[in-house]
Design a protein around this motif. Structure first.
Motif, mmCIF file in Angstrom:
data_model
loop_
_atom_site.group_PDB
_atom_site.id
_atom_site.type_symbol
_atom_site.label_atom_id
_atom_site.label_comp_id
_atom_site.label_asym_id
_atom_site.label_seq_id
_atom_site.Cartn_x
_atom_site.Cartn_y
_atom_site.Cartn_z
ATOM 1 N N MET A 1 3.548 42.388 5.863
ATOM 2 C CA MET A 1 3.666 41.365 4.758
ATOM 3 C C MET A 1 3.391 39.893 5.237
ATOM 4 N N THR A 2 3.066 39.115 4.409
ATOM 5 C CA THR A 2 2.782 37.647 4.657
ATOM 6 C C THR A 2 3.450 36.737 3.947
ATOM 7 N N ILE A 3 4.051 35.668 4.424
ATOM 8 C CA ILE A 3 4.819 34.724 3.631
ATOM 9 C C ILE A 3 3.567 33.840 3.020
ATOM 10 N N ARG A 4 3.426 33.860 1.501
ATOM 11 C CA ARG A 4 2.515 33.165 0.821
ATOM 12 C C ARG A 4 2.933 32.128 -0.097
ATOM 13 N N ARG A 5 4.064 32.274 -0.655
ATOM 14 C CA ARG A 5 4.863 31.513 -1.622
ATOM 15 C C ARG A 5 6.167 31.065 -1.051
ATOM 16 N N ALA A 6 6.722 29.946 -1.172
ATOM 17 C CA ALA A 6 7.926 29.371 -0.818
ATOM 18 C C ALA A 6 8.678 28.633 -2.215
ATOM 19 N N LEU A 7 9.657 28.774 -2.363
ATOM 20 C CA LEU A 7 10.564 28.059 -3.375
ATOM 21 C C LEU A 7 11.665 27.095 -2.499
ATOM 22 N N ILE A 8 11.462 25.723 -2.644
ATOM 23 C CA ILE A 8 12.188 24.782 -1.942
ATOM 24 C C ILE A 8 12.985 23.998 -2.798
ATOM 25 N N SER A 9 14.380 23.888 -2.901
ATOM 26 C CA SER A 9 15.025 22.900 -3.753
ATOM 27 C C SER A 9 16.403 22.665 -2.714
ATOM 28 N N VAL A 10 16.497 21.640 -2.310
ATOM 29 C CA VAL A 10 17.559 21.292 -1.467
ATOM 30 C C VAL A 10 18.325 20.149 -1.767
ATOM 31 N N SER A 11 19.588 20.157 -1.961
ATOM 32 C CA SER A 11 20.520 18.944 -1.938
ATOM 33 C C SER A 11 20.463 18.129 -0.839
ATOM 34 N N ASP A 12 20.898 18.683 0.492
ATOM 35 C CA ASP A 12 20.483 18.064 1.643
ATOM 36 C C ASP A 12 19.426 18.151 2.028
ATOM 37 N N LYS A 13 18.748 17.186 2.437
ATOM 38 C CA LYS A 13 17.204 16.977 2.630
ATOM 39 C C LYS A 13 16.680 16.934 4.102
ATOM 40 N N THR A 14 17.665 17.062 4.913
ATOM 41 C CA THR A 14 17.518 16.936 6.280
ATOM 42 C C THR A 14 16.706 17.844 6.838
ATOM 43 N N GLY A 15 15.368 17.244 7.439
ATOM 44 C CA GLY A 15 14.615 18.049 8.067
ATOM 45 C C GLY A 15 13.691 18.895 7.065
ATOM 46 N N ILE A 16 13.869 18.592 5.853
ATOM 47 C CA ILE A 16 13.180 19.512 4.768
ATOM 48 C C ILE A 16 11.479 19.067 4.777
ATOM 49 N N VAL A 17 11.527 17.681 4.809
ATOM 50 C CA VAL A 17 9.815 17.323 4.728
ATOM 51 C C VAL A 17 9.123 17.829 6.019
ATOM 52 N N GLU A 18 9.290 17.945 7.097
ATOM 53 C CA GLU A 18 8.619 18.399 8.331
ATOM 54 C C GLU A 18 8.730 20.006 8.236
ATOM 55 N N PHE A 19 9.528 20.645 7.625
ATOM 56 C CA PHE A 19 9.635 22.039 7.531
ATOM 57 C C PHE A 19 8.605 22.257 6.529
ATOM 58 N N SER A 20 8.490 21.747 5.421
ATOM 59 C CA SER A 20 7.673 22.004 4.329
ATOM 60 C C SER A 20 6.303 21.801 4.478
ATOM 61 N N ARG A 21 6.146 20.673 5.565
ATOM 62 C CA ARG A 21 4.761 20.300 5.933
ATOM 63 C C ARG A 21 4.108 21.463 6.881
ATOM 64 N N GLN A 22 4.780 22.026 7.633
ATOM 65 C CA GLN A 22 4.549 22.904 8.611
ATOM 66 C C GLN A 22 4.249 24.156 8.064
ATOM 67 N N LEU A 23 5.250 24.362 6.692
ATOM 68 C CA LEU A 23 4.762 25.562 6.180
ATOM 69 C C LEU A 23 3.397 25.391 5.412
ATOM 70 N N ALA A 24 3.380 24.493 4.660
ATOM 71 C CA ALA A 24 1.771 24.177 4.172
ATOM 72 C C ALA A 24 0.653 24.490 5.279
ATOM 73 N N GLU A 25 1.013 23.770 6.339
ATOM 74 C CA GLU A 25 -0.053 24.189 7.410
ATOM 75 C C GLU A 25 -0.620 25.407 7.590
#
Length: 515
Positions: A1-25
């Motif tokens: 399997m390959t991870i194609r879709r991710a659902l992200i919803s966080v109250s604590d946003k520590t590190g979430i931007v860079e994590f999401s950016r690398q997922l998108a890449e």
């Protein structure tokens, strides 16, 4: 399997931007909600709003946004089940392979001193735990992340193989259920207290790990140190270690026992503890004097023990403390000169306590004790008395000085393991008999330890005297006043012995067993 879709919803946003950016890449489509969506969009991370997936707007001030079949079908569908595959295809639904969620800050909300009930309720997350539980249940196919500390490891696996390993997904799923279980426990505890049910039909507690310990009471026992999520300041779980070796299981237990005694006093006080029992307690006009008394109480037992003070440690007191081997010194703070003196000893643990609640302001907490197959829950013993609460039962009343020493002794004896007898004189303990199978045995130990100092001292007993033999020992030792709960069917026998020897005795009407 390959991870194609991710659902992200966080109250604590520590590190979430860079994590999401690398997922998108890595080609992962990111679905998001509310504030997380806005942040990612602002930071230029490709992101799809949850309404574009569900075809339904976020409503009721955001209370309903992910509670939708398009979300939970994507999380719960069993990928290799033909009927599930067929249903997903017929309904035009797609799978969600990765969920990154952390929850509304309920603990932080109720920790606020001015929090309202309405605000607390509004910070109970519904959609977040539901998504986490759905994804964690289906961990055979879905990766679920609730802790920012796991972002790096998850990214590494996705970059290496397009997916996470089953072992990783199992580990993350277990963490999710621990997390949601803890979250629910906090909510149930808060609501139970609100409706006056501190001891409900089901009692759920939650703690967070502070550290793993080298071992427990003995080297063959595994152990770890946990604290309550909302632990107040001024206790061992929140103390700051300034110097020394890592705390051990026994260190933590002894330090906690020392602080329990220390919190009985508002005046400058020092408590020395060995094996969970106070071996020396002193009060004075300053912390230097208080320590000298605590040390003089039992110079032998204090060696290798724990010392706790309720005032800042100054240089003069530090100089005295440095003369003997101690495991731990605990204080609200340490003067710079005191730190310079004490840190010359490589291994001594120095704990900065910060402010803590005074004796008059303490409120009982619920204490949990494990038993084989269950647990016991009780209120902590924060009962206090004043001179007005005492009942004089002998012909002679205690003098003002005796009364002062009796109240001092009563504050300490409640923290000595039962059966407990304590002798006090000149604002310090001079003899402690702890953990004996009979009360007269505890008295013998305390009197023997005090030696000649017992002349003119007072005696405190954590429970009543079942007969007059303890008073007879006290009279022979020169003890002049006694404080005890009273309530024995043979109280008159003890009173008669006290009267015959001109001993003043007072009853508290309160017992302080400590097992």
């Amino acid at each position: 399997m390959t991870i194609r879709r991710a659902l992200i919803s966080v109250s604590d946003k520590t590190g979430i931007v860079e994590f999401s950016r690398q997922l998108a890449e890595q080609g992962v489509q990111i679905i998001s909600t509310g504030g997380t969506f806005s942040l990612l969009e602002k930071e230029g991370v490709p992101v799809t709003g949850i309404s574009d997936v569900t075809g339904f707007p976020e409503i009721l001030d955001g209370r309903v946004k992910t509670l939708h079949p398009a979300v939970h079908s994507g999380l719960l569908a069993v990928r290799d089940d033909e009927e599930h595959q067929k249903a997903m295809k017929e309904l035009g639904l797609d799978y969600i392979d990765l969920v990154v969620v952390n929850l509304y800050p309920f603990a932080q909300t109720i920790a606020k001193p001015d929090v309202t009930y309405e605000d607390a309720i509004e910070n109970i997350d519904i959609g977040g735990p539901t998504m986490l539980r759905s994804a964690a249940k289906n961990h055979a196919f879905v990766t679920v992340v609730v802790d920012a500390a796991d972002y790096g490891a998850v990214l590494d696996e996705i970059k290496a193989q397009g997916d996470t390993t089953l072992e990783t997904r199992k580990r993350l799923a277990a963490k999710v259920f621990r997390h949601t279980g803890s979250y629910d426990a906090l909510i149930s505890d808060y609501l139970s207290k609100q409706v006056g049910e501190p001891l409900p039909e089901r009692y759920t507690v939650t703690y967070e790990k502070v550290q793993d310990l080298r071992y427990g009471e003995n080297p063959h026992q595994k152990a770890a140190f946990y604290r309550k999520p909302l632990a107040a300041s001024g206790n061992i779980t929140t103390a700051e270690q300034l110097h020394g070796k890592e705390l051990s299981y026994n260190n933590i237990n002894d330090a906690n026992a020392a602080l329990a005694v220390l919190k009985e006093f508002d005046e400058p006080a020092v408590v020395a503890v060995k094996h969970m029992n106070p071996c020396g307690v002193g009060i004075g006009t300053n912390i230097h004097e208080a320590y000298q008394k605590a040390y003089a109480a039992d110079p032998t037992s204090i060696f290798g023990g724990i010392v706790a003070a309720n005032r800042t440690i100054d240089a003069a007191t530090a100089a005295l403390l440095s003369e003997i081997f101690l495991e731990i010194i605990i204080a609200p703070d340490f003067a710079p000169e005191a730190l310079e003196i004490l840190t010359r000893k490589k291994n001594i643990r120095l704990l900065k306590l910060g402010e803590f609640t005074s004796a008059a302001e303490r409120k009982p907490e619920w204490l949990v004790t494990s038993v084989d197959g269950g647990m016991l829950v009780q209120e902590s013993d924060v009962h206090t008395i004043s001179a007005d609460d005492l009942k004089v039962v002998t012909n002679r009343k205690p003098t003002d000085e005796e009364l002062k020493q009796l109240l001092f002794g009563w504050k300490v004896v409640k923290h000595v393991k039962s059966n407990a007898i304590l002798l006090a004189k000149d604002d310090m303990t001079i003899g402690v008999g702890a953990g004996q199978m009979n009360r007269v045995g505890a008295a013998r130990i305390a009197i023997e330890q005090a030696g000649e100092k017992s002349q003119g001292s007072v005696l405190a007993s954590d429970a009543f005297f079942p007969m007059g033999d303890t008073l007879e020992l006290a009279a022979k030792a020169g003890i002049t006043a006694v404080i005890q709960p009273g309530g024995s069917v043979r109280d008159e026998e003890s009173i008669a012995v006290a009267n015959a020897n001109n001993i003043a005795m007072v009853f508290t009407g309160v017992r302080h067993f400590k097992h």
